[in-house]
Each structure stands twice: as C-alpha cells, then as structure tokens.
Design a protein around this motif. Structure first.
Motif, PDB file in Angstrom:
ATOM      1  N   MET A 193       0.902  -1.068  -0.143  1.00  0.00           N
ATOM      2  CA  MET A 193       0.034  -0.133   0.065  1.00  0.00           C
ATOM      3  C   MET A 193       0.937   1.428  -0.242  1.00  0.00           C
ATOM      4  SD  MET A 193      -3.099  -0.856  -0.286  1.00  0.00           S
ATOM      5  CE  MET A 193      -3.824   0.721  -0.167  1.00  0.00           C
ATOM      6  N   VAL A 194       2.211   1.138   0.197  1.00  0.00           N
ATOM      7  CA  VAL A 194       3.069   2.324   0.257  1.00  0.00           C
ATOM      8  C   VAL A 194       3.236   2.734  -0.972  1.00  0.00           C
ATOM      9  CG1 VAL A 194       5.436   3.116   0.858  1.00  0.00           C
ATOM     10  CG2 VAL A 194       4.150   1.764   2.696  1.00  0.00           C
ATOM     11  N   PHE A 195       3.076   1.848  -1.916  1.00  0.00           N
ATOM     12  CA  PHE A 195       3.308   2.228  -3.342  1.00  0.00           C
ATOM     13  C   PHE A 195       2.004   2.368  -4.119  1.00  0.00           C
ATOM     14  CE2 PHE A 195       6.872  -0.394  -1.923  1.00  0.00           C
ATOM     15  CZ  PHE A 195       7.784   0.400  -2.106  1.00  0.00           C
ATOM     16  N   GLU A 196       0.914   2.576  -3.336  1.00  0.00           N
ATOM     17  CA  GLU A 196      -0.397   2.947  -3.907  1.00  0.00           C
ATOM     18  C   GLU A 196      -0.478   4.172  -4.823  1.00  0.00           C
ATOM     19  OE1 GLU A 196      -4.477   2.297  -4.776  1.00  0.00           O
ATOM     20  OE2 GLU A 196      -2.890   0.949  -3.934  1.00  0.00           O
ATOM     21  N   ARG A 197      -0.913   4.035  -5.940  1.00  0.00           N
ATOM     22  CA  ARG A 197      -1.394   5.331  -6.897  1.00  0.00           C
ATOM     23  C   ARG A 197      -2.683   5.295  -7.441  1.00  0.00           C
ATOM     24  NH1 ARG A 197       3.074   5.523  -4.724  1.00  0.00           N
ATOM     25  NH2 ARG A 197       4.916   6.168  -5.506  1.00  0.00           N
ATOM     26  N   ALA A 198      -2.925   6.216  -8.049  1.00  0.00           N
ATOM     27  CA  ALA A 198      -4.174   6.136  -8.714  1.00  0.00           C
ATOM     28  C   ALA A 198      -4.588   6.210 -10.266  1.00  0.00           C
ATOM     29  CB  ALA A 198      -4.995   7.299  -8.037  1.00  0.00           C
ATOM     30  N   ALA A 256       3.845   6.009 -16.304  1.00  0.00           N
ATOM     31  CA  ALA A 256       4.324   7.016 -15.838  1.00  0.00           C
ATOM     32  C   ALA A 256       4.665   6.430 -14.148  1.00  0.00           C
ATOM     33  CB  ALA A 256       3.578   8.293 -15.485  1.00  0.00           C
ATOM     34  N   ASN A 257       4.026   5.451 -13.631  1.00  0.00           N
ATOM     35  CA  ASN A 257       4.127   5.279 -12.279  1.00  0.00           C
ATOM     36  C   ASN A 257       4.797   3.906 -12.339  1.00  0.00           C
ATOM     37  OD1 ASN A 257       2.881   7.501 -10.451  1.00  0.00           O
ATOM     38  ND2 ASN A 257       1.432   7.366 -12.013  1.00  0.00           N
ATOM     39  N   ARG A 258       5.116   3.366 -13.349  1.00  0.00           N
ATOM     40  CA  ARG A 258       5.617   1.934 -13.792  1.00  0.00           C
ATOM     41  C   ARG A 258       6.316   1.479 -12.409  1.00  0.00           C
ATOM     42  NH1 ARG A 258       9.843  -1.055 -14.123  1.00  0.00           N
ATOM     43  NH2 ARG A 258       9.897  -2.965 -15.380  1.00  0.00           N
ATOM     44  N   SER A 259       7.382   1.882 -12.142  1.00  0.00           N
ATOM     45  CA  SER A 259       8.268   1.280 -10.678  1.00  0.00           C
ATOM     46  C   SER A 259       7.315   0.913  -9.446  1.00  0.00           C
ATOM     47  CB  SER A 259       9.428   2.245 -10.487  1.00  0.00           C
ATOM     48  OG  SER A 259      10.314   2.560 -11.481  1.00  0.00           O
ATOM     49  N   ALA A 260       6.661   2.369  -9.192  1.00  0.00           N
ATOM     50  CA  ALA A 260       5.812   1.932  -8.008  1.00  0.00           C
ATOM     51  C   ALA A 260       4.877   0.854  -8.336  1.00  0.00           C
ATOM     52  CB  ALA A 260       5.123   3.457  -7.719  1.00  0.00           C
ATOM     53  N   LEU A 261       4.024   0.937  -9.365  1.00  0.00           N
ATOM     54  CA  LEU A 261       3.007  -0.056  -9.512  1.00  0.00           C
ATOM     55  C   LEU A 261       3.559  -1.537  -9.543  1.00  0.00           C
ATOM     56  CD1 LEU A 261       0.779   2.050 -11.962  1.00  0.00           C
ATOM     57  CD2 LEU A 261       0.302   1.493  -9.690  1.00  0.00           C
ATOM     58  N   VAL A 262       4.649  -1.598 -10.568  1.00  0.00           N
ATOM     59  CA  VAL A 262       5.278  -3.018 -10.410  1.00  0.00           C
ATOM     60  C   VAL A 262       5.573  -3.464  -9.276  1.00  0.00           C
ATOM     61  CG1 VAL A 262       7.017  -4.438 -11.518  1.00  0.00           C
ATOM     62  CG2 VAL A 262       5.921  -2.657 -13.084  1.00  0.00           C
ATOM     63  N   GLN A 315       4.541  -2.638  -6.142  1.00  0.00           N
ATOM     64  CA  GLN A 315       3.324  -2.954  -5.437  1.00  0.00           C
ATOM     65  C   GLN A 315       2.719  -4.352  -5.782  1.00  0.00           C
ATOM     66  OE1 GLN A 315      -0.571  -1.125  -6.643  1.00  0.00           O
ATOM     67  NE2 GLN A 315      -0.814  -0.282  -4.471  1.00  0.00           N
ATOM     68  N   SER A 316       2.703  -4.519  -7.019  1.00  0.00           N
ATOM     69  CA  SER A 316       2.229  -5.798  -7.862  1.00  0.00           C
ATOM     70  C   SER A 316       2.930  -7.027  -7.211  1.00  0.00           C
ATOM     71  CB  SER A 316       2.236  -5.813  -9.246  1.00  0.00           C
ATOM     72  OG  SER A 316       0.916  -4.793  -9.696  1.00  0.00           O
ATOM     73  N   MET A 317       4.331  -6.772  -7.110  1.00  0.00           N
ATOM     74  CA  MET A 317       5.274  -7.927  -6.806  1.00  0.00           C
ATOM     75  C   MET A 317       5.078  -8.250  -5.169  1.00  0.00           C
ATOM     76  SD  MET A 317       6.645  -8.803  -9.245  1.00  0.00           S
ATOM     77  CE  MET A 317       7.953  -9.918  -8.869  1.00  0.00           C
ATOM     78  N   LEU A 318       4.629  -7.229  -4.476  1.00  0.00           N
ATOM     79  CA  LEU A 318       4.242  -7.331  -3.160  1.00  0.00           C
ATOM     80  C   LEU A 318       2.986  -7.924  -2.848  1.00  0.00           C
ATOM     81  CD1 LEU A 318       5.858  -3.783  -1.693  1.00  0.00           C
ATOM     82  CD2 LEU A 318       6.724  -6.182  -0.954  1.00  0.00           C
ATOM     83  N   PHE A 319       2.180  -7.440  -3.596  1.00  0.00           N
ATOM     84  CA  PHE A 319       0.737  -8.200  -3.580  1.00  0.00           C
ATOM     85  C   PHE A 319       0.869  -9.542  -3.871  1.00  0.00           C
ATOM     86  CE2 PHE A 319      -1.471  -4.028  -3.257  1.00  0.00           C
ATOM     87  CZ  PHE A 319      -1.968  -4.052  -2.108  1.00  0.00           C
ATOM     88  N   LEU A 320       1.629  -9.906  -5.061  1.00  0.00           N
ATOM     89  CA  LEU A 320       1.721 -11.252  -5.471  1.00  0.00           C
ATOM     90  C   LEU A 320       2.259 -12.118  -4.294  1.00  0.00           C
ATOM     91  CD1 LEU A 320       2.857 -10.677  -9.102  1.00  0.00           C
ATOM     92  CD2 LEU A 320       0.733 -11.859  -8.187  1.00  0.00           C
ATOM     93  N   MET A 344      -4.223 -12.881 -10.714  1.00  0.00           N
ATOM     94  CA  MET A 344      -4.559 -12.373 -12.124  1.00  0.00           C
ATOM     95  C   MET A 344      -4.735 -11.010 -12.221  1.00  0.00           C
ATOM     96  SD  MET A 344      -7.773 -13.743 -14.414  1.00  0.00           S
ATOM     97  CE  MET A 344      -7.703 -15.379 -13.749  1.00  0.00           C
ATOM     98  N   ALA A 345      -5.143 -10.116 -11.464  1.00  0.00           N
ATOM     99  CA  ALA A 345      -5.441  -8.663 -11.353  1.00  0.00           C
ATOM    100  C   ALA A 345      -4.014  -7.942 -11.379  1.00  0.00           C
ATOM    101  CB  ALA A 345      -6.202  -8.365 -10.541  1.00  0.00           C
ATOM    102  N   GLN A 346      -3.126  -8.691 -10.757  1.00  0.00           N
ATOM    103  CA  GLN A 346      -1.864  -7.863 -10.663  1.00  0.00           C
ATOM    104  C   GLN A 346      -0.976  -8.268 -11.880  1.00  0.00           C
ATOM    105  OE1 GLN A 346      -0.912  -6.187  -8.201  1.00  0.00           O
ATOM    106  NE2 GLN A 346      -2.521  -6.527  -6.799  1.00  0.00           N
ATOM    107  N   ALA A 347      -1.384  -9.222 -12.636  1.00  0.00           N
ATOM    108  CA  ALA A 347      -0.763  -9.557 -13.897  1.00  0.00           C
ATOM    109  C   ALA A 347      -1.126  -8.554 -14.766  1.00  0.00           C
ATOM    110  CB  ALA A 347      -1.130 -11.202 -14.302  1.00  0.00           C
ATOM    111  N   PHE A 348      -2.266  -8.212 -14.818  1.00  0.00           N
ATOM    112  CA  PHE A 348      -2.907  -7.211 -15.728  1.00  0.00           C
ATOM    113  C   PHE A 348      -2.126  -5.783 -15.235  1.00  0.00           C
ATOM    114  CE2 PHE A 348      -6.853  -9.688 -16.268  1.00  0.00           C
ATOM    115  CZ  PHE A 348      -6.931  -9.420 -17.877  1.00  0.00           C
ATOM    116  N   GLN A 349      -1.942  -5.385 -14.191  1.00  0.00           N
ATOM    117  CA  GLN A 349      -1.376  -4.384 -13.796  1.00  0.00           C
ATOM    118  C   GLN A 349       0.061  -4.036 -14.376  1.00  0.00           C
ATOM    119  OE1 GLN A 349      -2.274  -2.166 -10.067  1.00  0.00           O
ATOM    120  NE2 GLN A 349      -0.140  -2.312  -9.340  1.00  0.00           N
ATOM    121  N   VAL A 350       0.856  -5.138 -14.232  1.00  0.00           N
ATOM    122  CA  VAL A 350       2.351  -5.410 -14.320  1.00  0.00           C
ATOM    123  C   VAL A 350       2.251  -5.227 -15.946  1.00  0.00           C
ATOM    124  CG1 VAL A 350       4.233  -6.665 -14.690  1.00  0.00           C
ATOM    125  CG2 VAL A 350       2.990  -6.704 -12.560  1.00  0.00           C
TER     126      VAL A 350
END
Length: 225
Positions: free
Chosen positions: A25-30, A39-45, A47-52, A96-102
């Motif tokens: 959640m520290v890397f949460e973006r909107a 533009a927020n690739r680093s933070a979102l990826v 975040q996805s790795m942590l959620f995975l 699956m949702a995190q895969a979409f985000q990545v």
C-alpha cells in the motif's frame, strides 16, 4: 520440526499477509489511463510484486485455515472445504489482477486500451466475491462448531458483508460504491479487522485437539446413541 511448530508457522502466515499487504500500500497510486500506469511503472510493479507475494502466502494461510476449521467441524468437512476453495479462488483472482497491472505498466508505448484497464479493475473487485464466501464459511463453522470465538464468527460475517459490497462495485460506475470512492476505502479494512485476531487465535491454538461441541449442538443421532 514438530507438527505443532509447522501448524503454528502455517497459521502465522496470516501475519505475513498483513505485512506484505501494508508494504504494498505504500506504493499505491491512482492511475486512470495507460499513460498514468507507464508514468508510475516502478511504483506499480513493486506494488504488484508485493501483492503477489502476499497472495502466495495467502494460499498457505487458507490451507492452514482449512485444517483449523476441519478440526472443529469434523469429517467430511464440507464447509471447511468451501472455505478452502473460496480462499484459493480469491488468491488466484488477485494474482490475475496483478498480472494485468504489471502488463499495462510495462507497455512502453502506453497503448493499452481502456477496455483492458477496465477488465483489470473488474478482476480486482470480482476477487472480493470468493473472499466473501470464505468468510461466510468461517462464520458458519465458528457459530455452529466454535472453531473461533462467537464474536469473531460474527465479525467474519460483517467482513463478508463488506467484501460483498466491494464486489457489487464491479457494476457501479458512480455513486458511493464506485471504484476509488470513500466507501470502498472504508470497507477494505474489515478483512484485516477479522484476519489479525483470527491469526492470533490460530497460532495460540496450534496443536490443540478437536474443539468440544456444546450440549446444545449435540445431534439427534448422538442422543439416540
């Protein structure tokens, strides 16, 4: 390592889920558009790795939860099996949702269609439905067979209601249930409010015997015997 320690470590995976989820959640973006994701690739990826990782640990937790519930419910453990299956579905949909985000965040041309982004958002909200089923199953085994204290069984039902509302947001494009609304932020913590005390109890009761059934719940067949 003794079976009791394995059981305790398995139950403690609930704590690992909380820690990994909080870190994510520290890397949460909107992000809204494909360009926002890039533009927020680093933070979102990240975040996805942590959620995975949290979802992977969650698979271990739901396996431990099934064993814990089965000890109280007894064979054949139909409701415990429902809780396990629903928990696996929840973790799978989250992955699956995190895969979409990545995938969207890694698109260098930022050409992802809005339909793809909306599908990703839908998978995130749909994942709340099997989670609600899992929590209802936990509540049933708690209220009928005292797997967890009665108060925690009712809390599981409240958390299930919160997850159901989040699932309903799949079909809501505006209003209080819309994605990113104030209500969605209020509803998400209910899972943690149940998960933390449930994990504490599972760790403390590791290695315990099958929960005794109060007299009021003794079946007619048992009385006849």
């Amino acid at each position: 390592m003794s079976d009791v320690k394995w059981e305790r470590y398995g139950a403690a995976s609930g704590f690992a889920m909380v820690v990994l989820g909080a870190a994510a959640m520290v890397f949460e973006r909107a992000p809204v558009t494909a360009a926002d994701f890039v533009a927020n690739r680093s933070a979102l990826v990240t975040q996805s790795m942590l959620f995975l990782a949290s979802a992977a640990v969650g698979l271990w937790f739901v396996g431990s939860l099934r064993a814990y519930l089965l000890r109280a419910e007894g064979e054949p453990g139909r409701v415990s099996a429902v809780a396990f299956g629903a928990g696996v579905a929840w973790a799978t949909l989250n992955m699956m949702a995190q895969a979409f985000q990545v995938g969207v965040a890694n698109d260098p041309e930022a050409e992802a269609q809005i339909a793809l982004i909306e599908t990703m958002n839908a998978v995130f909200t749909i994942a709340n439905l099997p989670l609600a089923v899992m929590l209802v199953a936990v509540a049933v085994v708690s209220l009928r067979h005292h797997a967890f204290p009665v108060w925690l069984g009712w809390l599981a039902l409240v958390a299930a209601g919160a997850q159901t509302l989040l699932w309903l947001s799949t079909a809501s494009q505006d209003g209080p249930l819309a994605s990113g609304s104030w209500l969605s932020f209020v509803l998400y913590p209910f899972l943690l409010i149940w998960l933390v005390p449930a994990t504490v109890i599972m760790v403390k009761r590791a290695g315990g015997s099958r929960a005794s059934v109060p007299t009021g719940w003794v079946s007619r067949s048992t009385r006849r015997g």
